[in-house]
Design an enzyme around this catalytic site. Structure first.
Site, short mmCIF file in Angstrom:
data_model
loop_
_atom_site.label_atom_id
_atom_site.label_comp_id
_atom_site.label_asym_id
_atom_site.label_seq_id
_atom_site.Cartn_x
_atom_site.Cartn_y
_atom_site.Cartn_z
N HIS A 59 0.85 -1.19 0.00
CA HIS A 59 0.00 0.00 0.00
C HIS A 59 0.88 1.23 0.00
O HIS A 59 2.11 1.13 0.12
CB HIS A 59 -0.97 0.00 1.18
CG HIS A 59 -0.32 0.07 2.53
ND1 HIS A 59 0.43 -0.96 3.06
CD2 HIS A 59 -0.29 1.06 3.47
CE1 HIS A 59 0.87 -0.62 4.25
NE2 HIS A 59 0.45 0.61 4.53
N HIS A 61 1.33 3.95 1.98
CA HIS A 61 1.77 4.71 3.14
C HIS A 61 3.29 4.85 3.10
O HIS A 61 4.01 3.96 2.63
CB HIS A 61 1.32 4.04 4.44
CG HIS A 61 -0.10 4.35 4.79
ND1 HIS A 61 -0.86 3.56 5.63
CD2 HIS A 61 -0.91 5.39 4.42
CE1 HIS A 61 -2.07 4.09 5.76
NE2 HIS A 61 -2.12 5.19 5.04
N ASP A 63 5.85 4.60 5.10
CA ASP A 63 6.81 3.64 5.64
C ASP A 63 6.97 2.41 4.76
O ASP A 63 7.84 1.58 5.00
CB ASP A 63 6.43 3.23 7.07
CG ASP A 63 5.02 2.70 7.19
OD1 ASP A 63 4.12 3.25 6.53
OD2 ASP A 63 4.80 1.75 7.97
N HIS A 64 6.16 2.31 3.71
CA HIS A 64 6.24 1.18 2.80
C HIS A 64 6.77 1.56 1.42
O HIS A 64 7.05 0.68 0.60
CB HIS A 64 4.86 0.52 2.65
CG HIS A 64 4.35 -0.08 3.92
ND1 HIS A 64 4.32 -1.43 4.15
CD2 HIS A 64 3.87 0.50 5.05
CE1 HIS A 64 3.83 -1.66 5.36
NE2 HIS A 64 3.55 -0.50 5.92
N HIS A 139 -7.35 -1.90 5.18
CA HIS A 139 -6.55 -0.88 5.85
C HIS A 139 -7.19 0.47 5.53
O HIS A 139 -8.24 0.54 4.89
CB HIS A 139 -5.11 -0.97 5.35
CG HIS A 139 -4.12 -0.24 6.21
ND1 HIS A 139 -4.12 -0.30 7.58
CD2 HIS A 139 -3.08 0.56 5.87
CE1 HIS A 139 -3.14 0.43 8.06
NE2 HIS A 139 -2.49 0.97 7.04
N ASP A 209 -0.22 -4.14 5.81
CA ASP A 209 -0.95 -3.61 6.98
C ASP A 209 -2.43 -3.92 6.84
O ASP A 209 -3.04 -3.58 5.81
CB ASP A 209 -0.76 -2.10 7.07
CG ASP A 209 0.66 -1.72 7.40
OD1 ASP A 209 1.51 -2.62 7.44
OD2 ASP A 209 0.92 -0.52 7.60
N HIS A 269 6.27 -5.64 11.26
CA HIS A 269 5.62 -4.32 11.33
C HIS A 269 5.30 -4.00 12.80
O HIS A 269 4.16 -3.77 13.19
CB HIS A 269 4.35 -4.29 10.48
CG HIS A 269 3.90 -2.90 10.14
ND1 HIS A 269 2.96 -2.22 10.88
CD2 HIS A 269 4.25 -2.06 9.14
CE1 HIS A 269 2.75 -1.04 10.37
NE2 HIS A 269 3.53 -0.91 9.29
#
Length: 312
Positions: A59, A61, A63-64, A139, A209, A269
């Site tokens: 996805h 976000h 941090d990914h 998510h 996530d 995670h």
């Protein structure tokens, strides 16, 4: 081999980098998520980023995905020539486009980007020896898990083929590839007459996530998945926070693994809050280990897992 290049949740810590999981298969690396600093994490691992064949983003976000600009530009500096494949939810094409516009950079290889937009499981990448399926989970934004399934061909029963008077040579290969042949007496021999079921191949899945989804566990069971890498951002005492933030707890991940009947569960995670008191997290995990039918591991940065050990 599975190597965790990063295992933290939204905020990196002194112990945990942003998320990134490298799966090495037949010399190629499939990178699942690419958090900030993943390119440097490769330097501390036994892996080379030049071997990355494809990147799968769960996805969008930060941090990914924040490691994408760095790793793309580093590969260019290292004079990569091979195509790089990138898969992700709708919007990943724009992310890659922006990544290529940071500063002055020249990319000397082709980047092929594939957007996923499906509410059903869908094959996103397939070769002769494997397939990778994206499964939509839940998510704040579109999130896809990725499941790798190795494809094994049926095995040839040589002794049975000899008894049926099949000519040794090209005819055996034709049978193995699914075509009938005639034996030395002119009789038609079909593949099912001489083929044994294929051996079980490597199978693993990474959740990204998500809230825990029982249907995902059933999907994994139906596909015979042996290894599940599932997010477990919080310990069980923070269930309400997990639900509010669309994440999973340790217990949630264990339940999905139980439904899936996997052989190994690897938790990842992990919230930055446990950097100061990780005993809370590990003690919670230990409570489940006593009664589980599968192995449970807590991922650590730069730790590698041998596939054969995980599926014993």
């Amino acid at each position: 081999m599975i190597t965790f290049l990063g295992t933290s949740a939204a905020v990196p810590t002194k112990k945990r980098n942003h998320i990134g999981i490298a799966f090495k298969y037949n010399g190629d690396i499939f990178l699942f998520d690419c958090g900030e600093n993943i390119q440097r994490q490769f330097l501390y691992s036994p892996l080379s980023p030049m071997k990355i064949k494809a990147i799968f983003i769960t996805h969008l976000h930060g941090d990914h995905i924040l490691g994408l600009p760095g790793i793309i530009q580093s590969l260019s500096f290292l004079e990569r020539k091979e195509d790089l494949l990138i898969f992700g939810p709708k919007g990943i094409k724009d992310i890659v486009k922006y990544s290529l516009s940071f500063g002055y950079c020249s990319i000397n290889f082709n980047i092929k980007v594939f957007e996923i937009d499906s509410r059903e499981p869908i094959d996103v990448y397939r070769e002769e020896k494997f397939r990778i399926i994206a499964y939509p989970l839940e998510h704040f934004v579109d999130n896809y898990s990725y499941t790798f399934l190795e494809i094994k061909k049926p095995r040839l029963d040589i002794e049975k083929a000899k008894k049926l008077k099949v000519k040794i040579g090209p005819d055996l290969k034709r049978l193995k590839n699914g075509y009938p042949v005639r034996n030395i007496d002119g009789e038609l021999i079909y593949p099912e007459d001489v083929l044994l079921p294929p051996k079980k191949g490597i199978s693993l899945s990474y959740s990204g996530d998500t809230l825990p989804i029982k249907e995902y566990g059933k999907f994994l069971k139906d596909n015979g998945v042996d290894i599940l890498i599932h997010e477990a951002t919080y310990d069980d005492s923070l269930k309400d926070l997990a639900v509010e933030s669309y994440h999973s707890t340790i217990g949630d991940a264990v339940k999905i693994a139980d439904i899936a009947e996997v052989k190994s569960l690897i938790l990842t995670h992990i919230s930055a809050r446990y950097d100061k008191d990780e005993d809370i997290y590990y003690k919670n995990v230990e409570r489940y280990k006593k009664d589980c039918k599968f192995k449970i591991f807590v991922s650590e940065d730069l730790k590698s897992y041998n596939i054969k050990e995980l599926i014993k």
